[in-house]
Enzyme design. Structure first.
Site, short mmCIF file in Angstrom:
data_model
loop_
_atom_site.label_atom_id
_atom_site.label_comp_id
_atom_site.label_asym_id
_atom_site.label_seq_id
_atom_site.Cartn_x
_atom_site.Cartn_y
_atom_site.Cartn_z
N ASP A 178 61.52 13.91 -13.07
CA ASP A 178 62.20 15.01 -13.77
C ASP A 178 63.46 14.55 -14.50
O ASP A 178 63.99 13.47 -14.23
CB ASP A 178 62.53 16.17 -12.80
CG ASP A 178 63.27 15.71 -11.55
OD1 ASP A 178 63.64 14.53 -11.46
OD2 ASP A 178 63.47 16.55 -10.66
N ASN A 194 66.42 26.05 -2.47
CA ASN A 194 65.49 27.15 -2.78
C ASN A 194 64.03 26.72 -2.62
O ASN A 194 63.13 27.43 -3.03
CB ASN A 194 65.73 27.67 -4.21
CG ASN A 194 65.38 26.64 -5.27
OD1 ASN A 194 65.29 25.44 -4.98
ND2 ASN A 194 65.17 27.09 -6.49
N HIS A 203 62.59 24.04 -3.99
CA HIS A 203 61.96 23.27 -5.07
C HIS A 203 61.74 21.83 -4.64
O HIS A 203 62.43 21.32 -3.76
CB HIS A 203 62.74 23.40 -6.39
CG HIS A 203 63.93 22.52 -6.54
ND1 HIS A 203 64.80 22.61 -7.60
CD2 HIS A 203 64.43 21.50 -5.78
CE1 HIS A 203 65.74 21.70 -7.49
NE2 HIS A 203 65.55 21.02 -6.41
N GLU A 214 60.50 24.79 -9.69
CA GLU A 214 61.24 25.91 -9.11
C GLU A 214 60.27 27.01 -8.65
O GLU A 214 59.16 27.12 -9.18
CB GLU A 214 62.20 26.50 -10.17
CG GLU A 214 63.20 25.51 -10.75
CD GLU A 214 64.35 25.16 -9.80
OE1 GLU A 214 64.21 25.31 -8.57
OE2 GLU A 214 65.41 24.73 -10.31
#
Ligand code: PGA
Length: 249
Positions: free
Chosen positions: A68, A137, A139, A144
């Site tokens: 990423d 969260n 991810h 996401e």
């Protein structure tokens, strides 16, 4: 899914043993790297660098791939994952890996950049080993939580909870990129081996949900439950909310 709980100071050696064993049998392995605080607080990168310096392993025939990058942030930007990898790994090695692929955040066509990552993985014969962290969260990479997720590399909005987390590094929330290029859910699933590492009490809730909850794109890290060869390495704090009985059943 294999879950290993170890004191923080033993995690780096465990991960490096795994990499060393892989490279002993396959010197031209494709190693999926990751960024974030976990490779640094655990000392994973430092351990790999030390073993390379001592000749215990060599990356000379390997390919590195990063899953990423933040869009709008170029390779020369201090906060780019490109610079992170240079600073914390590549510049410290005696011998550079044969290839290194990372999406370019300022590419004119981010979709083409996604396709280039998938093409590089295909040309190299697939990712042999993928290191992963987990975000607060849930991810993994920059995948996401969402109602549905693409299988292949894609352009994603960065979740606000993460943008707020990164604001301290950028000076202000307004300067934090809003989008990223990332592996798809299927790109992660296709790696031959996953090594997800999490440490710290702040990860305890999300680790418990990721490893014992229903597999769902609303919590992307749950994909490790259905990967055929995933190892999860946790320190006692990150493992503190895991119901080990549930995992055994
Ligand atoms: P961290 O990030 O290692 O900084 O906790 C992990 C992630 O967001 O994937």
């Amino acid at each position: 899914m294999k879950i290993i709980v170890r004191p923080l100071d033993q995690i780096a050696a465990l991960v490096a043993d795994d990499v060393q064993a892989l490279l002993a049998s396959k010197p031209d392995a494709v190693l999926g790297m990751t960024t974030g605080t976990t490779p640094l607080t655990t000392g994973i990168f430092q351990e790999l660098i030390c073993r390379e310096a001592q000749g215990q392993l060599s990356f000379a025939s390997t390919a590195f791939i990063n899953p990423d990058e933040q869009i709008g942030i170029g390779p020369d930007h201090e906060q780019s994952y490109y610079q992170y990898m240079k600073r914390h790994m590549l510049d410290e090695l005696r011998t550079q890996p044969k290839e290194w692929h990372i999406p370019i955040g300022t590419a004119a066509d981010p979709i083409a950049e996604c396709e280039a990552i998938e093409a590089a993985i295909a040309r190299l014969g697939g990712v042999d080993w993928q290191l992963l962290g987990i975000g607060i969260n849930g991810h993994i990479c920059f995948i996401e939580p969402a109602p549905s997720l693409p299988a292949k590399c894609f352009v994603t909005p960065i979740a606000e909870v993460n943008r707020e987390l990164y604001a301290k590094d950028y000076g202000s929330l307004a300067d934090v990129p809003t989008h990223a290029i990332t592996y798809g859910w299927g790109t992660v699933l296709a790696a031959r081996e996953l090594c997800l590492v999490a440490c710290g009490q702040h990860k305890a809730d999300i680790v418990a949900r990721a490893l014992t909850g229903n597999v769902t794109p609303e919590l992307p890290a749950t994909i490790v439950q259905i990967h055929p060869n995933a190892t999860i390495i946790l320190d006692p704090e990150a493992a503190s909310k895991l119901d080990m009985e549930l995992l055994r059943s």
